[in-house]
Design an enzyme around this catalytic site. Structure first.
Site, PDB file in Angstrom:
ATOM      1  N   ALA A   1      -4.076  -8.137  -2.137  1.00 54.87           N
ATOM      2  CA  ALA A   1      -2.882  -7.330  -1.882  1.00 54.87           C
ATOM      3  C   ALA A   1      -3.134  -6.333  -0.754  1.00 54.87           C
ATOM      4  CB  ALA A   1      -2.501  -6.566  -3.148  1.00 54.87           C
ATOM      5  N   ASP A   2      -2.081  -6.040   0.023  1.00 52.34           N
ATOM      6  CA  ASP A   2      -2.180  -4.932   0.977  1.00 52.34           C
ATOM      7  C   ASP A   2      -1.388  -3.744   0.424  1.00 52.34           C
ATOM      8  OD1 ASP A   2       0.506  -5.377   1.519  1.00 52.34           O
ATOM      9  OD2 ASP A   2       0.158  -6.321   3.459  1.00 52.34           O
ATOM     10  N   SER A   3      -1.367  -2.638   1.176  1.00 52.23           N
ATOM     11  CA  SER A   3      -0.772  -1.410   0.636  1.00 52.23           C
ATOM     12  C   SER A   3       0.722  -1.574   0.336  1.00 52.23           C
ATOM     13  CB  SER A   3      -0.990  -0.249   1.608  1.00 52.23           C
ATOM     14  OG  SER A   3      -0.483  -0.584   2.879  1.00 52.23           O
TER      15      SER A   3
END
Lengths: 248, 77
Positions: free
Chosen positions: B34-36
Site C-alpha cells: 500500500a502507498d499513503s
C-alpha cells in the site's frame, strides 16, 4: 476534442469564461453541470444554449465558498451520473482596491471564493476520482497570480495560491491517474474585465499584448477542453498562461 | 459476516491482493504494497463499512491488519 460521456462540473459556469467553458465542453460531448451562485437566469440560458446544440447540461446552485454547499453539489452530481471525470474550478470574484483601501471583507470574500472554494470542491471530487482511478482537475488561475497586479492584492494572492495548490495536488494524485493543471488567462473580454477596459481604453491594453488584441473567453475554453480530454493525459502540474503574449 | 472477513475483502479489493495474503500480521505498506493514499482510502472504506469515525491520530497507529481488527472491535458495539 472528444469528451463523449464525460461528466464535468464547471464552477461559476454561467457567465464569462465559465460560460464559454461549459458550452465548449458540452459541444465536445461532455455532460456539463453548470454551477452558479446567484445568477440563475444566466445559468439556465447556458443550459438552454447547450441543449439547443444537442448537448446535455444541468444548472446547479451552490456557493463554492461554503464547504457544505460545495460538498452537497459534488455528491448530488455523483449520485446522478455515477461518475465525475472533470472538475473545472473557475468560480471567481474581484473586489479590487489598493491595499490601503482594501477592507478585511474584500480580502476574505476573494480568498473564500477564489481559493478556499477550490479546497471545498476538490476535496469532495477527489474522493470519487481516486476510486475511479482517473480524472481531470483544471483550475483557473490568472496572470495576476504569476506577475501581480496593483489594486488586486487579494485576487493575486488567491490566484497565486491556486498555482501552489495545483502543483501539490498533481504530485499527490498522479499515482491515481488524476491530472491537475491550471490555466492563467491574461486580459479576456468578460464582464469582470469590462470595468477595467472602460477605465483604460482597449487600444492601450492591446498595445502591451504581443498579439495586439484582448482574448476571447473561447480562447480559454479551447485550452480547458484540451486539458479535459484524454489527449492531454501526460500533462500535469502545469500552469499554462493564455494571454496573447502579454507577459513575455 | 465476521469482522475479519469483511476487513479482508475491503483490503483485497482496495489493494488488488489475494484475500489469502491478508493475514493478521501483514503490514499494509511493507507486506501488502500500500502507498499513503491507499491507507487513506482504506481508512475511509473501514469508516463506511463499520459506521465509524477514525480520527487521524488513531489512523496513524494502524499499520497491520490486526491493528484494524482490534480498532474495530474496540470501537463498535
Amino acid at each position: 476534442m472528444d469528451l463523449s460521456g464525460k461528466a464535468c462540473i464547471v464552477t461559476g459556469g454561467s457567465r464569462g469564461i465559465g460560460r464559454s467553458i461549459s458550452i465548449k465542453l458540452a459541444r465536445s460531448g461532455a455532460v456539463v453541470v453548470v454551477n452558479y451562485k446567484t445568477n440563475e437566469k444566466s445559468a439556465l440560458e447556458v443550459v438552454a444554449e447547450i441543449e439547443s446544440l444537442g448537448g446535455t447540461a444541468m444548472a446547479y446552485r451552490a456557493d463554492v465558498a461554503d464547504y457544505n454547499q460545495a460538498a452537497k453539489m459534488v455528491e448530488d452530481v455523483y449520485q446522478k451520473y455515477g461518475r465525475i471525470d472533470v472538475l473545472v474550478n473557475n468560480a471567481g470574484i474581484t473586489r479590487d482596491a489598493l491595499i490601503l483601501r482594501m477592507t478585511e471583507k474584500d480580502w476574505d470574500d476573494v480568498i473564500n471564493t477564489n481559493l478556499k472554494g477550490l479546497y471545498n470542491t476538490t476535496k469532495s471530487v477527489v474522493k470519487y476520482m481516486v476510486k475511479q482511478r482517473g480524472g481531470k482537475i483544471i483550475n483557473i488561475s490568472s496572470v495576476a497570480g504569476i506577475y501581480g497586479n496593483a489594486g488586486q492584492a487579494n485576487y493575486a494572492a488567491a490566484k497565486a495560491g491556486i498555482i501552489g495548490f495545483t502543483k501539490a495536488l498533481a504530485k499527490e494524485l498522479g499515482s491515481r491517474g488524476i491530472t491537475v493543471n491550471a490555466v492563467a488567462p491574461g486580459f479576456i473580454k468578460t464582464d469582470m474585465t469590462s470595468a477595467m477596459i472602460q477605465k483604460t481604453s482597449e487600444d492601450v491594453i492591446a498595445e502591451k499584448i504581443a498579439l495586439k488584441r484582448l482574448g476571447e473567453p473561447e480562447d480559454v475554453a479551447n485550452l480547458v477542453a484540451f486539458l479535459a480530454s484524454d489527449e492531454s493525459s501526460y500533462i500535469t502540474g502545469q500552469i499554462i498562461a493564455i494571454d496573447g503574449g502579454l507577459t513575455l | 459476516m465476521e469482522i475479519l472477513d469483511r476487513v479482508k475483502k475491503i483490503i483485497a479489493d482496495q489493494l488488488g491482493v489475494d484475500e489469502d495474503e491478508v493475514v493478521p500480521e501483514a503490514s499494509f505498506i511493507d507486506d501488502l504494497g500500500a502507498d499513503s493514499l491507499d491507507i487513506v482510502e482504506l481508512i475511509m472504506a473501514f469508516e463506511e463499512e463499520f459506521d465509524l469515525e477514525i480520527p487521524d491520530e488513531d489512523a496513524e497507529k494502524i499499520k497491520t491488519v490486526q491493528d484494524v481488527i482490534d480498532y474495530i472491535k474496540n470501537h463498535t458495539s
